[in-house]
Design an enzyme around this catalytic site. Sequence first.
Site, PDB file in Angstrom:
ATOM      1  N   PRO A 190       0.831  -1.215   0.000  1.00  0.00           N
ATOM      2  CA  PRO A 190       0.000   0.000   0.000  1.00  0.00           C
ATOM      3  C   PRO A 190       0.861   1.258   0.000  1.00  0.00           C
ATOM      4  O   PRO A 190       2.053   1.204   0.350  1.00  0.00           O
ATOM      5  CB  PRO A 190      -0.800  -0.114   1.312  1.00  0.00           C
ATOM      6  CG  PRO A 190      -0.659  -1.526   1.751  1.00  0.00           C
ATOM      7  CD  PRO A 190       0.644  -2.020   1.217  1.00  0.00           C
ATOM      8  N   HIS A 411     -26.848  11.637  18.719  1.00  0.00           N
ATOM      9  CA  HIS A 411     -26.417  10.763  17.617  1.00  0.00           C
ATOM     10  C   HIS A 411     -25.109  10.044  17.966  1.00  0.00           C
ATOM     11  O   HIS A 411     -25.029   8.813  17.882  1.00  0.00           O
ATOM     12  CB  HIS A 411     -26.244  11.592  16.341  1.00  0.00           C
ATOM     13  CG  HIS A 411     -25.891  10.787  15.132  1.00  0.00           C
ATOM     14  ND1 HIS A 411     -26.808  10.450  14.157  1.00  0.00           N
ATOM     15  CD2 HIS A 411     -24.710  10.230  14.725  1.00  0.00           C
ATOM     16  CE1 HIS A 411     -26.211   9.735  13.221  1.00  0.00           C
ATOM     17  NE2 HIS A 411     -24.931   9.596  13.540  1.00  0.00           N
ATOM     18  N   GLU A 412     -24.097  10.807  18.374  1.00  0.00           N
ATOM     19  CA  GLU A 412     -22.788  10.221  18.683  1.00  0.00           C
ATOM     20  C   GLU A 412     -22.848   9.369  19.951  1.00  0.00           C
ATOM     21  O   GLU A 412     -22.161   8.349  20.041  1.00  0.00           O
ATOM     22  CB  GLU A 412     -21.723  11.324  18.822  1.00  0.00           C
ATOM     23  CG  GLU A 412     -21.506  12.168  17.579  1.00  0.00           C
ATOM     24  CD  GLU A 412     -21.173  11.362  16.326  1.00  0.00           C
ATOM     25  OE1 GLU A 412     -20.575  10.274  16.455  1.00  0.00           O
ATOM     26  OE2 GLU A 412     -21.527  11.802  15.221  1.00  0.00           O
ATOM     27  N   HIS A 415     -24.058   5.839  19.024  1.00  0.00           N
ATOM     28  CA  HIS A 415     -22.967   4.995  18.504  1.00  0.00           C
ATOM     29  C   HIS A 415     -22.139   4.415  19.656  1.00  0.00           C
ATOM     30  O   HIS A 415     -21.839   3.222  19.686  1.00  0.00           O
ATOM     31  CB  HIS A 415     -22.039   5.819  17.606  1.00  0.00           C
ATOM     32  CG  HIS A 415     -22.602   6.147  16.260  1.00  0.00           C
ATOM     33  ND1 HIS A 415     -23.114   5.193  15.424  1.00  0.00           N
ATOM     34  CD2 HIS A 415     -22.706   7.340  15.601  1.00  0.00           C
ATOM     35  CE1 HIS A 415     -23.527   5.771  14.294  1.00  0.00           C
ATOM     36  NE2 HIS A 415     -23.291   7.082  14.387  1.00  0.00           N
TER      37      HIS A 415
END
Length: 594
Positions: A190, A411-412, A415
């Site tokens: 890579p 939202h966070e 998670h």
Amino acid sequence: MIKKIFFWLTIFVITIFIFHNFIFKKKISKIDYYSFLSDIKNNKIKEIKINGKEINVIKKNNHKYITYIPIKNQNLLKKIIKKNIKISNISIKEPNFIISIIISWLPIIIIGLIWIFIIKKIYNNKKSIFFKENKAKILNKNNEKITFKDIAGYSEVKEDINEIIEYLKNPNKFKKLGGKFPKGILIIGPPGTGKTLLAKAISWEAQVPFYNISGSDFIEMFVGVGASRVRNMFNEAKKNSPCIIFIDEIDAIGKHRGTLLNNGNDEREQTLNQMLVEMDGFNNNKGIIVIAATNRPDILDNALTRPGRFDKKIIIDLPNLKERIKIIKIHTKKVPLNKDVNINNIAKNTPGFSGADLANLINESSLNAAKNNKKNVSMNEFEEAKDKIIMGVKRKSLIITKKQKELLAYHESGHAIVGELLKDNNHDKVYKITIIPRGKSLGTTYFLPKDDNTNINKKKLESQISTLYAGRLAEEIIYGKDNISIGASNDIKVATSIAKNMVIKWGFSKKIGPLSYNEENKIFNNCKNKHISNYTLENIDKEIKKIIDKNYLRAKEILLKNINILHIMKKKLIKYETLNRKQIKKIIFKSSKK
């Protein structure tokens, strides 16, 4: 010096030409000779200036004009004297023929001399602008010295390369036993894993001439130039054998021939053909080892990678934990570190980072410390640099309302809670939550794997899907289905991709079975594919939906059971904007006990 003389001489000639044409030749009217004789007869002329065949006339009314004597006329002077006309500057000399020739031809002569000078320069100077020039640069003592000690990790790769170095130092040892060493070595890895760095180290360790060139240096707009450069490079290498030729980014010339990838480029194909001939054709290039680097081995032509050409392949992967620790130690040798800096923790918190990424992390940390006027680099600078590299620069100019900030916090938090409280405990642990906008993201929950992920199982993939949908579910639980934001668009995209691959690529569906229906079969672009029935396509869709629904409901159950933790974490996020691992554990552990 010669160029300067030519330049000023050209300027001088042009000046003379302009001066001659525009200064001396004033704009005065011209009349025919018959009218001039008529003016003499009618007593209209006051003064005459004669210069060879040219006559400058001033009439009594001060009007001026020019005329020319067509033939020699002996009576003209008598007529002028009879009329008492003033005569001055009588000259019957013709213009200087040599001067007129010089003025006319000198510019052409100078241009010709300049052109001859340029042509001679092109053919005499080997480092000229001539297209067929060999662009390969030989590494010398003035270049930066890099050895294997300067490259951390890659112990297996180094062992493999030591065979090459030993062969270059003592080729007879191998020849006695009938051993033939590979003509070409292809380093695959890579971006940022140190392929070019490794090639430099080989040159210093082997102590043989080392030619360095990029694949793009062979390509020009004229067909045949690249092939000529390849020939010239190998001819020069033969004179200094044993030696190494290193071609960086060989995919620039080594793409599959006769495909759309090549875009019908004849110049590229001719260059590749010449490379194939030089490596394994009728000409035996003994003592020349070609090392090439690429991060796109899949597009290389089969003739290039076959035995006899690039028949030895060295794979370089992203560094593991131990290698990252060694890389960080090398790059921090000249960096003054604070006592709170823990290199092991930095390495643990940077999975998936290449050597170049780690070098960039340390450089960014040093720049942050300099901006803050510090004498050394602390752990805070490393954390800020890592956040910048992973999530982007802080968007300080972005104005977020209280309602938007609250929604982001929920939202966070969703998670983080689901990722932390999954029963199978198979998900990566939450490392950091932030609602500070960075890059394209308004908020981020950053997960950190326990170990370097070399293989992922079904449970972990399902845990990832549940965690990805948890942010959207947190918004749905608090604000209702009609008030969900578009912030989960990327989460949905990633989760759908995982579920799709589980069914069509990794064989995790009982109904479909361990069969591969990947993108190469074009099942989603061409439903009329003969190898896949409509019934199978329908089942694939159903199985993807089944995986999504299962993990969506699991995430929803976790959030509903721990709604109090969701509210507490939201408040802490609004207050501090960023929560680290210790703070997250404290909130979840204390709240769940209550």
